[in-house]
Design an enzyme around this catalytic site. Structure first.
Site, PDB file in Angstrom:
ATOM      1  CE  LYS A 114      -4.484   0.833   0.314  1.00 47.74           C
ATOM      2  NZ  LYS A 114      -5.525  -0.156  -0.087  1.00 47.74           N
TER       3      LYS A 114
HETATM    4  N1  GLU Z   1      -7.081   0.129  -3.479  1.00 48.20           N
HETATM    5  C1  GLU Z   1      -7.837  -1.050  -3.766  1.00 48.20           C
HETATM    6  C2  GLU Z   1      -7.900  -1.949  -2.555  1.00 48.20           C
HETATM    7  O1  GLU Z   1      -7.764  -1.523  -1.438  1.00 48.20           O
HETATM    8  C3  GLU Z   1      -7.364  -1.747  -5.036  1.00 48.20           C
HETATM    9  C4  GLU Z   1      -5.947  -2.248  -4.996  1.00 48.20           C
HETATM   10  C5  GLU Z   1      -5.436  -2.762  -6.343  1.00 48.20           C
HETATM   11  O2  GLU Z   1      -6.208  -2.825  -7.277  1.00 48.20           O
HETATM   12  O3  GLU Z   1      -4.249  -3.071  -6.396  1.00 48.20           O
HETATM   13  O4  GLU Z   1      -8.172  -3.117  -2.667  1.00 48.20           O
END
Ligand code: GLU
Length: 425
Positions: A114
């Site tokens: 993240k």
């Molecule tokens: N931000 C989204 C999540 O928390 C998508 C993450 C992604 O597609 O890599 O799942």
């Protein structure tokens, strides 16, 4: 004279503490050994960057950003980037760990990561936002790459931000576009059909599966959605189309409530014009906290973390909670909801539709080939349905909540990757 000190209060656990507590509950259920616990309860890499950005008025501001990889055992790490004034390293670590479990729960060949920048993007011009994104991308380019760590949108980021990230990363490597370095990008640059609404669509499938399993009739069900961003607004419209009565929705400015049901397409239009759902005619105004406690059948937190806590969990009226947001429910609230028989469809499964279609986008990018929207929908439907059946079976087998069951499934998978790959050297 002895002065009595006030009763020592337990300090509130941090978000990462919460993620580790959830992990330990599931690790206890399957008797995970201590070595594996030590390895999986920390983040592998944590990068903090402080970087300057020239603003439109000529001043230079310094921003702080992060990129954290929790695990890279199953494959490259995957996870979004959020822009929010409250972003901290601790929060990004928790979100990275949840990404690992999320990818494992639906069987994607990824670890979890993240990123975030501590900024309020709503007060930046497009030019400032672009400068910030390009500089942040450069700073974290020691970690990201199409075969190492692949960012995507999250809170307050979107396809345009992904386009700038793609371009910046590619320019450092000679300029030819490297589309597989990010997902959630515009269709023109190699984005996938169905990615934009994938989190909301996946969450809708999760709700349908859970309603089937627990005997809740979806048409006519009263729904409340907290958060009207990409995920929340998509779930609201899809459930509205399925015949649910969406009685309450909110965004960061406040909520609206109409027990007869809101005209969701009209609310979307109001939000498009005024930037908020607040002020929508034919509805009462409620606060975000009041919204969570409204009389309804299905509650969908689709905003930020720690919204359902021990303070409001006793007053939640919904029969089913589907977590479109990451980490909206604290472990204390989980225990209360569980005792009260409220079904919680956990974030690591309920919002996995986004990263699932990100995976489809990444595969299409690597193959330089595009799938139709129909194909994307069918594959998403299949993966989400299979994952629900597996989680439900684990929850029956161990007599645990769906959250713990999903974590059990995820942890066993990631532990297996970690074990079979072995410890280097
Ligand atoms: N931000 C989204 C999540 O928390 C998508 C993450 C992604 O597609 O890599 O799942």
């Amino acid at each position: 004279m002895v002065v009595e000190s006030p009763a020592q209060e337990r300090p509130a656990p941090s978000l990462f503490d919460i993620a580790v507590e959830q992990f330990n509950i599931a690790a206890d259920v399957v008797g995970l050994d201590d070595d594996m616990r030590r390895m999986l309860s920390v983040c592998k890499r944590e990068l903090t960057v402080n970087f300057p950005v020239e603003m439109d008025d000529g001043t230079v501001q310094v921003f702080t950003g992060y990129r954290v990889q929790h695990s890279i055992a199953p494959g490259p790490s995957k996870g979004g980037i959020r822009y929010h004034p409250d972003v901290t390293l601790d929060e990004v670590k928790a979100l990275a760990m949840w990404m690992t479990w999320k990818c494992a729960v639906v069987g994607l060949p990824y670890g979890g990561a993240k990123g975030g920048v501590r900024v309020n993007p709503k007060v930046l011009s497009q030019n400032e936002l672009q400068n910030l994104t390009r500089r942040y991308t450069t700073e974290i380019s020691v970690l990201i790459g199409p075969h190492s760590d692949i960012p995507a949108p999250d809170v307050n980021t979107n396809p345009q931000v992904m386009a700038w990230m793609l371009d910046t990363y590619s320019m450092h490597r000679g300029g030819v576009a490297i589309p597989a370095v990010v997902t959630g990008k515009p269709l023109l640059l190699g984005g996938s059909a169905g990615r934009l609404e994938a989190t909301g669509r996946g969450c809708t499938i999760a709700i349908q599966e859970a309603c089937k399993a627990y005997g809740i009739t979806l048409p006519g069900a009263r729904v409340v959605v907290q958060g009207f961003g990409n995920a929340g607004s998509t779930v609201a419209i899809l459930l509205h189309q399925l015949g649910c009565r969406v009685v309450g929705v909110s965004d960061s400015r406040g909520g609206i409530y109409n027990p007869q049901g809101l005209d969701i397409p009209a609310v979307l239009e109001h939000k498009r014009q005024t930037k908020s759902v607040v002020g929508f005619p034919e509805a009462d105004q409620v606060t975000n906290q009041e919204l969570l406690e409204l009389d309804c059948d299905i509650l969908i937190p689709a905003a930020l973390e720690e919204q359902i806590t021990e303070a409001n969990a006793p007053r939640i009226k919904a029969r089913l909670i589907a977590e479109a947001a990451n980490g909206p429910t604290t472990p204390d609230a989980d225990r209360i909801l569980n005792d009260r028989g409220v079904i919680v469809v956990p974030d690591i499964y309920a919002n996995a539709g986004g990263v699932t279609v990100s995976y489809f986008e990444w595969v299409q990018g690597l193959q330089a080939f595009t799938w139709t929207e129909q194909e994307v929908h069918e594959r998403l439907q299949r993966l989400m349905s299979e994952a629900f059946a597996a989680i439900h079976a684990v929850s029956e087998q161990y007599r645990v909540s769906l959250r713990t069951a999903a974590l059990v499934r995820a942890i066993l998978r990631v532990a297996e990757f970690t074990r079979v790959r072995g410890i280097y050297p």
